[in-house]
Design an enzyme around this catalytic site. Structure first.
Site, mmCIF file in Angstrom:
data_model
loop_
_atom_site.group_PDB
_atom_site.id
_atom_site.type_symbol
_atom_site.label_atom_id
_atom_site.label_comp_id
_atom_site.label_asym_id
_atom_site.label_seq_id
_atom_site.Cartn_x
_atom_site.Cartn_y
_atom_site.Cartn_z
ATOM 1 N N SER A 134 0.569 -1.219 -0.076
ATOM 2 C CA SER A 134 0.058 0.361 0.034
ATOM 3 C C SER A 134 0.611 1.722 -0.271
ATOM 4 C CB SER A 134 -0.936 0.143 0.850
ATOM 5 O OG SER A 134 -1.249 1.123 1.388
ATOM 6 N N TYR A 159 -1.518 0.325 9.897
ATOM 7 C CA TYR A 159 -1.684 -1.307 9.010
ATOM 8 C C TYR A 159 -0.872 -1.417 8.075
ATOM 9 C CZ TYR A 159 -3.651 -0.701 4.189
ATOM 10 O OH TYR A 159 -3.585 -1.077 2.773
HETATM 11 N N1 LIG Z 1 -8.334 -0.579 -2.119
HETATM 12 C C1 LIG Z 1 -7.191 0.435 -1.700
HETATM 13 O O1 LIG Z 1 -7.442 1.752 -1.926
HETATM 14 C C2 LIG Z 1 -5.846 -0.117 -1.512
HETATM 15 C C3 LIG Z 1 -4.991 -0.168 -1.323
HETATM 16 C C4 LIG Z 1 -3.887 -0.059 -0.739
HETATM 17 C C5 LIG Z 1 -3.910 -1.117 -0.619
HETATM 18 N N2 LIG Z 1 -4.870 -1.822 -0.704
HETATM 19 C C6 LIG Z 1 -5.067 -3.572 -0.190
HETATM 20 O O2 LIG Z 1 -5.584 -4.464 -1.828
HETATM 21 C C7 LIG Z 1 -5.961 -5.420 -1.010
HETATM 22 C C8 LIG Z 1 -7.115 -5.830 -1.625
HETATM 23 O O3 LIG Z 1 -7.520 -5.064 -0.900
HETATM 24 P P1 LIG Z 1 -9.365 -4.185 -1.494
HETATM 25 O O4 LIG Z 1 -9.378 -2.942 -1.749
HETATM 26 O O5 LIG Z 1 -10.424 -5.053 -2.463
HETATM 27 O O6 LIG Z 1 -10.194 -4.854 -0.405
HETATM 28 P P2 LIG Z 1 -11.747 -5.084 0.241
HETATM 29 O O7 LIG Z 1 -11.300 -5.349 1.962
HETATM 30 O O8 LIG Z 1 -12.025 -5.209 -0.235
HETATM 31 O O9 LIG Z 1 -10.616 -7.007 0.186
HETATM 32 C C9 LIG Z 1 -9.932 -8.058 0.636
HETATM 33 C C10 LIG Z 1 -10.845 -9.337 1.064
HETATM 34 O O10 LIG Z 1 -9.618 -9.812 1.859
HETATM 35 C C11 LIG Z 1 -10.853 -11.131 2.806
HETATM 36 N N3 LIG Z 1 -10.004 -10.988 3.817
HETATM 37 C C12 LIG Z 1 -9.621 -10.473 5.198
HETATM 38 N N4 LIG Z 1 -9.110 -11.296 6.064
HETATM 39 C C13 LIG Z 1 -8.791 -12.864 5.364
HETATM 40 C C14 LIG Z 1 -8.635 -13.909 5.683
HETATM 41 N N5 LIG Z 1 -7.657 -13.136 6.548
HETATM 42 N N6 LIG Z 1 -8.494 -14.309 5.060
HETATM 43 C C15 LIG Z 1 -9.441 -14.705 4.378
HETATM 44 N N7 LIG Z 1 -10.156 -13.533 3.330
HETATM 45 C C16 LIG Z 1 -9.429 -12.608 4.143
HETATM 46 C C17 LIG Z 1 -12.211 -9.951 3.062
HETATM 47 O O11 LIG Z 1 -13.106 -10.292 3.520
HETATM 48 C C18 LIG Z 1 -12.112 -9.248 1.943
HETATM 49 O O12 LIG Z 1 -12.918 -10.180 0.651
HETATM 50 C C19 LIG Z 1 -5.348 -5.567 0.692
HETATM 51 O O13 LIG Z 1 -4.606 -5.883 0.231
HETATM 52 C C20 LIG Z 1 -5.179 -4.443 0.910
HETATM 53 O O14 LIG Z 1 -4.809 -3.438 2.129
HETATM 54 C C21 LIG Z 1 -6.121 -1.432 -1.055
#
Ligand SMILES: NC(=O)c1ccc[n+]([C@@H]2O[C@H](COP(=O)([O-])OP(=O)(O)OC[C@H]3O[C@@H](n4cnc5c(N)ncnc54)[C@H](O)[C@@H]3O)[C@@H](O)[C@H]2O)c1
Length: 349
Positions: A134, A159
């Site tokens: 991130s 985080y």
């Molecule tokens: N969306 C953004 O702006 C953004 C920015 C920077 C980084 N990220 C990273 O990208 C990745 C995806 O983000 P996103 O926006 O799709 O988030 P999201 O929360 O929609 O997706 C994450 C998914 O992981 C699942 N999850 C969480 N813990 C789990 C576990 N222990 N076992 C199995 N499943 C689990 C959740 O149920 C969820 O569906 C994440 O690592 C997030 O930190 C996202």
């Protein structure tokens, strides 16, 4: 024979879009997710349901398994029976602000869960592990735009600390077990099927309902908002581009984004930072409604500005974001209205 990919967090926002694209490209996929209730589980189930509605030729290559990264034995069995060649880790406890309320959720999913996944990848000698990091790893950095070679030792949220830890853990496995890993530092990703805990989603929903939106740091925030299709293109373009050891790695002036081991780190951003208030104006224009705004001070744990230098990913895979904020937000709002059918907008039209 289709190439096999295991994708975690498949019911999540970026995971769902990535899985859809990979299936369209002919990969065979297993998606796993624990479907936790950090936000609306109906939305997560609807995303999974939407993948199964894809054309039959595509959806025969898809299987969803409800599994938590903490269930190591179950994870092992999935790896052993499916034998993925590539792994994409998008499962995580996301969100900066929630990490003050529930720190253990971050340690469990992002640290212990990620270690379990690394162990599975090591045992199976998979070709490439791609994982989400991130922009928040840049923490207290002030020298914009953020560059992968910047120092990232000053996180301002738990985080961010877990995401930076993932990069360090991945490096260790790349070094010890020759596991090729690529970490992608995503910058504020938005788009259809998005995340209800994120600003653009909350603003849209509140503006529609005539509720007041909270704007922190009195609006003096800047974000490099990145459209989800651009992020998915980056992911899918580098999936089979396995990092190799950097021959020119300088041990005396080490670049943190490269290594003597098969390890890379890249920013994935729009490279067009936008003021939060300008971003809100675009949402207002798309909705044809003004927001009631409450200006509040900066919250501890937030960063003031993000901006991505994307030269490295451009050199590596020709990455160029293509979606303007106006175009991306229009697509998000169209999806939001189709999906939630808000009374307020339907009555008006
Ligand atoms: N969306 C953004 O702006 C953004 C920015 C920077 C980084 N990220 C990273 O990208 C990745 C995806 O983000 P996103 O926006 O799709 O988030 P999201 O929360 O929609 O997706 C994450 C998914 O992981 C699942 N999850 C969480 N813990 C789990 C576990 N222990 N076992 C199995 N499943 C689990 C959740 O149920 C969820 O569906 C994440 O690592 C997030 O930190 C996202």
């Amino acid at each position: 024979m289709s190439k096999k990919v295991l994708i975690t967090g498949a019911a999540g926002f970026i995971g769902f879009h990535t899985a859809t694209k990979l299936l369209e490209q002919g990969y065979e996929l297993i998606g796993i997710d624990n479907l936790n209730d950090y936000y609306d589980t109906e939305l997560k189930k609807a995303r999974i349901g939407n993948i199964s509605k894809l054309n039959k030729l595509i959806s025969k290559n898809w299987r969803f398994i409800k599994c938590d990264l903490l269930e190591k034995e179950k994870l092992d069995n999935i790896f052993k029976s499916f034998q993925p060649e590539y792994v994409i880790n998008l499962a995580a406890q996301a969100g900066v602000r929630y990490s003050k309320e529930n720190p253990s959720a971050y340690i469990n999913s992002n640290i212990v869960g990620f270690m379990n996944l690394l162990e599975c990848c090591r045992d199976l000698k998979i070709k490439h592990l791609l994982y989400a990091s991130s922009s928040s790893v840049y923490g207290g950095n002030k020298n914009l735009p953020f560059c992968e070679k910047n120092e990232v030792s000053h996180p301002v949220s738990l985080y961010a600390a877990t995401k930076r830890s993932n990069e360090l853990m991945a490096h260790t496995y790349s070094h010890l077990y020759n596991l090729p890993t690529t970490g992608l530092r995503f910058f504020t990703v938005y788009g259809p099927w998005g995340r209800p805990d994120m600003g653009y989603f909350i603003f849209t929903s509140k503006i529609i309902k005539d509720e007041t939106i909270k704007i922190f740091n009195n609006g003096q925030m800047m974000r490099d908002f990145t459209y989800v299709d651009d992020v998915v293109n980056a992911l899918t373009n580098i999936l089979e581009k396995t990092p190799c050891a950097s021959d020119d790695f300088d041990f005396y002036r080490p670049n943190p984004s490269k290594s003597w081991a098969p390890y890379r780190l890249f920013n994935v951003g729009n490279s067009n930072p936008t003021k939060l208030l300008d971003f809100i104006s675009i949402i207002e224009n798309c909705l044809g409604k003004k927001a009631n705004k409450e200006f509040l001070p900066m919250q501890l744990g937030d960063v003031e500005s993000t901006s991505a230098n994307i030269n490295e990913l451009n050199k590596w895979a020709g990455f160029e974001p293509k979606t303007s904020l106006k175009e991306g937000l229009e697509k998000f709002i169209k999806w939001y209205i189709d999906f939630y059918k808000p009374d307020q907008l339907i009555k008006k039209s």
